[in-house]
Design a protein around this motif. Structure first.
Motif, PDB file in Angstrom:
ATOM      1  N   ASN A  52       0.795  -1.208   0.000  1.00 55.51           N
ATOM      2  CA  ASN A  52       0.000   0.000   0.000  1.00 55.51           C
ATOM      3  C   ASN A  52       0.836   1.270   0.000  1.00 55.51           C
ATOM      4  OD1 ASN A  52      -2.407  -1.461   0.105  1.00 55.51           O
ATOM      5  ND2 ASN A  52      -2.203  -1.723   2.297  1.00 55.51           N
ATOM      6  N   MET A  53       2.152   1.119  -0.074  1.00 59.80           N
ATOM      7  CA  MET A  53       3.014   2.280  -0.076  1.00 59.80           C
ATOM      8  C   MET A  53       2.880   3.028  -1.395  1.00 59.80           C
ATOM      9  SD  MET A  53       7.098   2.388   0.638  1.00 59.80           S
ATOM     10  CE  MET A  53       7.946   3.094  -0.755  1.00 59.80           C
ATOM     11  N   PRO A  54       2.754   4.357  -1.342  1.00 62.02           N
ATOM     12  CA  PRO A  54       2.655   5.111  -2.598  1.00 62.02           C
ATOM     13  C   PRO A  54       3.975   5.090  -3.343  1.00 62.02           C
ATOM     14  CG  PRO A  54       2.872   6.603  -0.750  1.00 62.02           C
ATOM     15  CD  PRO A  54       2.736   5.217  -0.167  1.00 62.02           C
ATOM     16  N   PHE A  55       3.909   5.315  -4.643  1.00 65.05           N
ATOM     17  CA  PHE A  55       5.136   5.374  -5.419  1.00 65.05           C
ATOM     18  C   PHE A  55       5.757   6.764  -5.278  1.00 65.05           C
ATOM     19  CE2 PHE A  55       1.845   6.786  -8.291  1.00 65.05           C
ATOM     20  CZ  PHE A  55       2.424   7.828  -8.979  1.00 65.05           C
ATOM     21  N   TYR A  56       7.042   6.846  -5.545  1.00 66.96           N
ATOM     22  CA  TYR A  56       7.770   8.105  -5.444  1.00 66.96           C
ATOM     23  C   TYR A  56       8.438   8.404  -6.784  1.00 66.96           C
ATOM     24  CZ  TYR A  56       6.937   7.883  -0.492  1.00 66.96           C
ATOM     25  OH  TYR A  56       6.326   7.835   0.721  1.00 66.96           O
ATOM     26  N   PRO A  57       7.784   9.229  -7.610  1.00 70.23           N
ATOM     27  CA  PRO A  57       8.379   9.563  -8.905  1.00 70.23           C
ATOM     28  C   PRO A  57       9.603  10.453  -8.722  1.00 70.23           C
ATOM     29  CG  PRO A  57       6.400  10.870  -8.545  1.00 70.23           C
ATOM     30  CD  PRO A  57       6.507   9.900  -7.409  1.00 70.23           C
ATOM     31  N   LEU A  58      10.316  10.652  -9.801  1.00 68.28           N
ATOM     32  CA  LEU A  58      11.539  11.445  -9.800  1.00 68.28           C
ATOM     33  C   LEU A  58      11.308  12.846  -9.225  1.00 68.28           C
ATOM     34  CD1 LEU A  58      14.523  11.456 -10.618  1.00 68.28           C
ATOM     35  CD2 LEU A  58      13.815  12.206 -12.882  1.00 68.28           C
ATOM     36  N   GLU A  59      10.124  13.400  -9.461  1.00 70.32           N
ATOM     37  CA  GLU A  59       9.833  14.748  -8.974  1.00 70.32           C
ATOM     38  C   GLU A  59       9.744  14.805  -7.447  1.00 70.32           C
ATOM     39  OE1 GLU A  59       8.592  14.163 -13.051  1.00 70.32           O
ATOM     40  OE2 GLU A  59       7.913  13.150 -11.254  1.00 70.32           O
ATOM     41  N   VAL A  60       9.457  13.688  -6.819  1.00 71.22           N
ATOM     42  CA  VAL A  60       9.304  13.634  -5.359  1.00 71.22           C
ATOM     43  C   VAL A  60      10.588  13.144  -4.691  1.00 71.22           C
ATOM     44  CG1 VAL A  60       8.005  12.565  -3.479  1.00 71.22           C
ATOM     45  CG2 VAL A  60       6.820  13.255  -5.560  1.00 71.22           C
ATOM     46  N   LEU A  61      11.238  12.171  -5.322  1.00 73.71           N
ATOM     47  CA  LEU A  61      12.457  11.571  -4.769  1.00 73.71           C
ATOM     48  C   LEU A  61      13.475  11.502  -5.899  1.00 73.71           C
ATOM     49  CD1 LEU A  61      13.546  10.014  -2.174  1.00 73.71           C
ATOM     50  CD2 LEU A  61      12.905   7.943  -3.391  1.00 73.71           C
ATOM     51  N   ASP A  62      14.432  12.429  -5.892  1.00 77.74           N
ATOM     52  CA  ASP A  62      15.377  12.460  -7.013  1.00 77.74           C
ATOM     53  C   ASP A  62      16.333  11.263  -6.954  1.00 77.74           C
ATOM     54  OD1 ASP A  62      17.526  13.090  -5.279  1.00 77.74           O
ATOM     55  OD2 ASP A  62      17.328  15.237  -5.646  1.00 77.74           O
ATOM     56  N   ASP A  63      17.079  11.082  -8.035  1.00 78.18           N
ATOM     57  CA  ASP A  63      17.969   9.915  -8.143  1.00 78.18           C
ATOM     58  C   ASP A  63      19.033   9.886  -7.051  1.00 78.18           C
ATOM     59  OD1 ASP A  63      16.643   8.807 -10.301  1.00 78.18           O
ATOM     60  OD2 ASP A  63      17.955   9.716 -11.791  1.00 78.18           O
ATOM     61  N   ASP A  64      19.534  11.044  -6.656  1.00 82.67           N
ATOM     62  CA  ASP A  64      20.541  11.087  -5.587  1.00 82.67           C
ATOM     63  C   ASP A  64      19.949  10.613  -4.266  1.00 82.67           C
ATOM     64  OD1 ASP A  64      22.536  11.995  -7.277  1.00 82.67           O
ATOM     65  OD2 ASP A  64      22.193  14.112  -6.792  1.00 82.67           O
ATOM     66  N   ALA A  65      18.742  11.063  -3.960  1.00 88.66           N
ATOM     67  CA  ALA A  65      18.081  10.630  -2.721  1.00 88.66           C
ATOM     68  C   ALA A  65      17.773   9.140  -2.769  1.00 88.66           C
ATOM     69  CB  ALA A  65      16.806  11.435  -2.492  1.00 88.66           C
ATOM     70  N   LEU A  66      17.363   8.635  -3.943  1.00 88.64           N
ATOM     71  CA  LEU A  66      17.102   7.205  -4.097  1.00 88.64           C
ATOM     72  C   LEU A  66      18.390   6.405  -3.909  1.00 88.64           C
ATOM     73  CD1 LEU A  66      15.300   4.810  -4.725  1.00 88.64           C
ATOM     74  CD2 LEU A  66      15.515   5.373  -7.158  1.00 88.64           C
ATOM     75  N   ALA A  67      19.498   6.895  -4.442  1.00 89.46           N
ATOM     76  CA  ALA A  67      20.791   6.222  -4.267  1.00 89.46           C
ATOM     77  C   ALA A  67      21.174   6.194  -2.787  1.00 89.46           C
ATOM     78  CB  ALA A  67      21.868   6.920  -5.085  1.00 89.46           C
ATOM     79  N   ASP A  68      20.928   7.291  -2.082  1.00 91.79           N
ATOM     80  CA  ASP A  68      21.211   7.327  -0.641  1.00 91.79           C
ATOM     81  C   ASP A  68      20.355   6.315   0.103  1.00 91.79           C
ATOM     82  OD1 ASP A  68      23.051   9.352  -1.032  1.00 91.79           O
ATOM     83  OD2 ASP A  68      21.696  10.957  -0.377  1.00 91.79           O
ATOM     84  N   LEU A  69      19.093   6.215  -0.282  1.00 83.92           N
ATOM     85  CA  LEU A  69      18.187   5.262   0.347  1.00 83.92           C
ATOM     86  C   LEU A  69      18.660   3.830   0.111  1.00 83.92           C
ATOM     87  CD1 LEU A  69      15.524   4.674   1.842  1.00 83.92           C
ATOM     88  CD2 LEU A  69      14.380   4.758  -0.376  1.00 83.92           C
ATOM     89  N   LEU A  70      19.053   3.519  -1.109  1.00 81.88           N
ATOM     90  CA  LEU A  70      19.547   2.172  -1.417  1.00 81.88           C
ATOM     91  C   LEU A  70      20.828   1.884  -0.660  1.00 81.88           C
ATOM     92  CD1 LEU A  70      18.896   1.995  -5.251  1.00 81.88           C
ATOM     93  CD2 LEU A  70      17.737   0.680  -3.466  1.00 81.88           C
ATOM     94  N   ALA A  71      21.699   2.873  -0.512  1.00 79.47           N
ATOM     95  CA  ALA A  71      22.941   2.676   0.235  1.00 79.47           C
ATOM     96  C   ALA A  71      22.627   2.375   1.706  1.00 79.47           C
ATOM     97  CB  ALA A  71      23.835   3.901   0.122  1.00 79.47           C
ATOM     98  N   PHE A  72      21.616   3.052   2.243  1.00 81.86           N
ATOM     99  CA  PHE A  72      21.227   2.823   3.635  1.00 81.86           C
ATOM    100  C   PHE A  72      20.621   1.442   3.808  1.00 81.86           C
ATOM    101  CE2 PHE A  72      18.013   2.951   6.996  1.00 81.86           C
ATOM    102  CZ  PHE A  72      18.814   3.260   8.083  1.00 81.86           C
ATOM    103  N   LEU A  73      19.721   1.060   2.884  1.00 78.66           N
ATOM    104  CA  LEU A  73      19.046  -0.238   2.988  1.00 78.66           C
ATOM    105  C   LEU A  73      19.978  -1.387   2.638  1.00 78.66           C
ATOM    106  CD1 LEU A  73      15.605   0.582   1.349  1.00 78.66           C
ATOM    107  CD2 LEU A  73      16.118   0.348   3.796  1.00 78.66           C
ATOM    108  N   ASP A  74      20.890  -1.155   1.719  1.00 79.50           N
ATOM    109  CA  ASP A  74      21.831  -2.176   1.263  1.00 79.50           C
ATOM    110  C   ASP A  74      21.142  -3.482   0.896  1.00 79.50           C
ATOM    111  OD1 ASP A  74      24.296  -3.281   0.607  1.00 79.50           O
ATOM    112  OD2 ASP A  74      24.651  -4.003   2.633  1.00 79.50           O
ATOM    113  N   PRO A  75      20.182  -3.402  -0.092  1.00 79.93           N
ATOM    114  CA  PRO A  75      19.457  -4.623  -0.469  1.00 79.93           C
ATOM    115  C   PRO A  75      20.346  -5.626  -1.177  1.00 79.93           C
ATOM    116  CG  PRO A  75      18.848  -2.818  -1.931  1.00 79.93           C
ATOM    117  CD  PRO A  75      19.787  -2.254  -0.902  1.00 79.93           C
TER     118      PRO A  75
END
Length: 72
Positions: free
Chosen positions: A49-72
């Motif tokens: 049920n989580m909403p999606f986050y398009p580029l306008e809401v979460l830019d690529d740099d922020a997404l990269a930071d999130l992935l680095a934190f989660l380390d999937p």
């Protein structure tokens, strides 16, 4: 005391089992599934049920930071 930072434990994945399974089935890195789910909500019917986050809401740099934190 719990800080809310980091993983729950060394054996606990931050990527849900269904997402890991679809990544294995498709032969792709789990990070790609996580990115698709973040950008588009559901991915091949895997999602919640989580909403999606398009580029306008979460830019690529922020997404990269999130992935680095989660380390999937």
């Amino acid at each position: 005391a719990q800080t809310g930072e980091g993983r729950l434990g060394p054996d606990v994945s931050t990527v849900p089992g269904a997402s890991q399974a679809i990544a294995i089935e498709l032969g792709v890195d789990a990070r790609l599934v996580v990115i698709e789910k973040i950008r588009h909500g559901q991915f091949f019917g895997v999602g919640g049920n989580m909403p999606f986050y398009p580029l306008e809401v979460l830019d690529d740099d922020a997404l990269a930071d999130l992935l680095a934190f989660l380390d999937p």
